[in-house]
Write a protein that holds these residues in place. Structure first.
Motif, PDB file in Angstrom:
ATOM      1  N   PRO A  12       0.814  -1.220   0.000  1.00  0.00           N
ATOM      2  CA  PRO A  12       0.000   0.000   0.000  1.00  0.00           C
ATOM      3  C   PRO A  12       0.852   1.277   0.000  1.00  0.00           C
ATOM      4  O   PRO A  12       1.890   1.329   0.651  1.00  0.00           O
ATOM      5  N   VAL A  13       0.373   2.259  -0.769  1.00  0.00           N
ATOM      6  CA  VAL A  13       0.935   3.613  -0.705  1.00  0.00           C
ATOM      7  C   VAL A  13      -0.091   4.463   0.032  1.00  0.00           C
ATOM      8  O   VAL A  13      -1.268   4.489  -0.349  1.00  0.00           O
ATOM      9  N   VAL A  14       0.330   5.087   1.112  1.00  0.00           N
ATOM     10  CA  VAL A  14      -0.630   5.807   1.956  1.00  0.00           C
ATOM     11  C   VAL A  14      -0.266   7.288   2.063  1.00  0.00           C
ATOM     12  O   VAL A  14       0.910   7.658   1.966  1.00  0.00           O
ATOM     13  N   ARG A  15      -1.301   8.120   2.223  1.00  0.00           N
ATOM     14  CA  ARG A  15      -1.073   9.516   2.570  1.00  0.00           C
ATOM     15  C   ARG A  15      -1.471   9.663   4.037  1.00  0.00           C
ATOM     16  O   ARG A  15      -2.572   9.309   4.437  1.00  0.00           O
ATOM     17  N   LEU A  16      -0.564  10.153   4.832  1.00  0.00           N
ATOM     18  CA  LEU A  16      -0.787  10.299   6.273  1.00  0.00           C
ATOM     19  C   LEU A  16      -0.876  11.778   6.625  1.00  0.00           C
ATOM     20  O   LEU A  16      -0.061  12.571   6.168  1.00  0.00           O
ATOM     21  N   GLY A  62      -3.430   3.609  -3.115  1.00  0.00           N
ATOM     22  CA  GLY A  62      -3.411   2.483  -4.045  1.00  0.00           C
ATOM     23  C   GLY A  62      -2.303   1.523  -3.643  1.00  0.00           C
ATOM     24  O   GLY A  62      -1.751   1.630  -2.537  1.00  0.00           O
ATOM     25  N   HIS A  63      -2.012   0.607  -4.551  1.00  0.00           N
ATOM     26  CA  HIS A  63      -0.988  -0.401  -4.260  1.00  0.00           C
ATOM     27  C   HIS A  63       0.005  -0.452  -5.404  1.00  0.00           C
ATOM     28  O   HIS A  63      -0.370  -0.289  -6.560  1.00  0.00           O
ATOM     29  N   VAL A  64       1.270  -0.675  -5.042  1.00  0.00           N
ATOM     30  CA  VAL A  64       2.273  -0.831  -6.106  1.00  0.00           C
ATOM     31  C   VAL A  64       2.854  -2.235  -6.055  1.00  0.00           C
ATOM     32  O   VAL A  64       3.079  -2.793  -4.978  1.00  0.00           O
TER      33      VAL A  64
END
Ligand code: ATP
Ligand code: MG
Length: 347
Positions: free
Chosen positions: A267-271, A341-343
């Motif tokens: 997962p790519v997350v924005r925190l 999203g996911h990479v």
């Protein structure tokens, strides 16, 4: 100081009717700088024009400095309007009048004697820094100077309230800064209550105490400015903040982002974090406690009034049960987590 109760506005009738404002309540406490923000067409100008009855609301009541306005008309309404100054995006100065004569116009209309007008206009020009321009005409002034004239004119009748409709939207960033500083000074030195509308978060961040977010004619969110920036409660509020902070994942990454988690993806997350979370070494703890790797792709820290707001885009690298655990861990530590999203990673 300003209280709107159940105020709505519909332009036109029948098939052509446009419901610009749905019934809304709004309260601006005395001495506050209150910003209303929203996208184009949301109803901001309609809202502010209802406050001094430039537009008659379709329903509801409007009270300014303890006086109910919607029941007034004629002279009584004009009197009440003297207590409410207004400035506009395009300044609305009279081209045929000098700076002095523009500022003195409201006093002439109120029947103030000439000698008293001279005494009252000079300090206003000084306040806005235009004493040396009294005899010039608007065409000889820059945009920022024109707005200063408009501010002096708005203050001439000693209002309790100043309404600003996109007052800096026609100005460059530096001039915007100086006009905002002037509004802040007026708020502090004269105790003037200011209601301003804007589509720029920068304006809200710079001078507002409270903010209301308006969308499709409804007030969808309302908060202290520090709370709004650090913990917006609506999707639109989050979009405004994200756009303002301009923290978007790099384009090359966006192209690789997949909505669905695959077998070998992360997962790519924005925190978004604020308060104690800013000063806590959360990321190293996260990596240790959840046994994952964290790749920080972008990060930014902003000071908003007395608050600190951090934003980060990161890739969480590890087995899917561990990365899920990591997201739960972050949420329990009061971070706002958005999975972008996911990479795919090469196994
Ligand atoms: N005089 C009018 N007659 C008919 N419709 C109007 C009138 N003024 C505004 N509207 C409509 O009301 C809605 C709200 O307009 P308003 O000007 O209040 O929006 P705004 O938030 O100030 O937008 P902007 O940021 O573009 O200035 C829009 O759909 C607009 O088309
Ligand atoms: Mg507008």
């Amino acid at each position: 100081m300003i209280t709107l109760s159940n105020v709505s506005k519909t332009y036109g009738q029948g098939h052509a009717a446009v419901e610009a404002l749905k019934p809304l309540d709004l309260h601006v406490p005395e001495g506050t700088i209150y910003g209303v923000i929203g996208l184009s067409g949301a109803g901001k100008s309609t809202l502010i024009r209802c406050v001094n009855l430039l537009e008659r609301p379709t329903s509801g009541s409007i009270s300014v400095d303890g006086q109910e306005l919607t029941t007034l008309s004629g002279d009584a309404l004009n009197q009440a309007r003297h207590r409410i100054g207004m400035i506009f995006q395009h300044f609305n100065l009279l081209a045929s009048r000098t700076v002095f004569a523009n500022v003195s116009l409201p006093l002439e209309l109120m029947g103030v004697p000439r000698a008293e007008i001279r005494q009252r206009v000079a300090p206003l020009l000084e306040l806005v820094g235009l004493s040396d321009k009294a005899n010039q005409y608007p065409a000889q002034l820059s945009g920022g100077q024109k707005q200063r004239v408009a501010i002096a004119r708005a203050l001439a009748s000693k209002p309790k309230v100043l309404l600003c409709d996109e007052a800096t939207s026609a100005l460059d960033p530096q001039t915007t800064g100086s006009i905002l500083a002037l509004l802040q000074e007026i708020n502090r030195s004269l105790g003037l209550t200011i209601l301003l509308i804007t589509h720029e978060m920068e304006v809200v961040k710079r001078i507002c105490h409270r903010v209301g977010l308006i969308s499709a004619g409804s007030l969808v969110e309302e908060a202290e400015v520090g709370d709004f920036f650090t913990a917006p409660r609506t999707q639109l509020g989050r979009e405004f903040i994200t756009e303002f902070l301009k923290l978007e994942p790099p384009r090359a990454l966006v192209e690789r982002l997949d909505a669905d988690p695959g077998d070998h993806s992360h997962p790519v997350v924005r925190l978004a974090f604020s308060g104690d979370a800013v000063s806590t070494p959360l990321i190293s703890r996260l990596a240790r406690d959840c046994q994952i790797d964290v790749s920080i792709l972008q990060a930014k820290v902003e000071s908003i009034q007395d608050r600190t707001l951090g934003l980060m885009i990161a890739e969480l690298i590890g087995p899917s049960d561990k990365t899920r655990e990591a997201i739960d861990y972050l949420e329990t530590h009061d971070l706002h987590v958005e999975v972008l999203g996911h990479v795919q990673r090469d196994a």
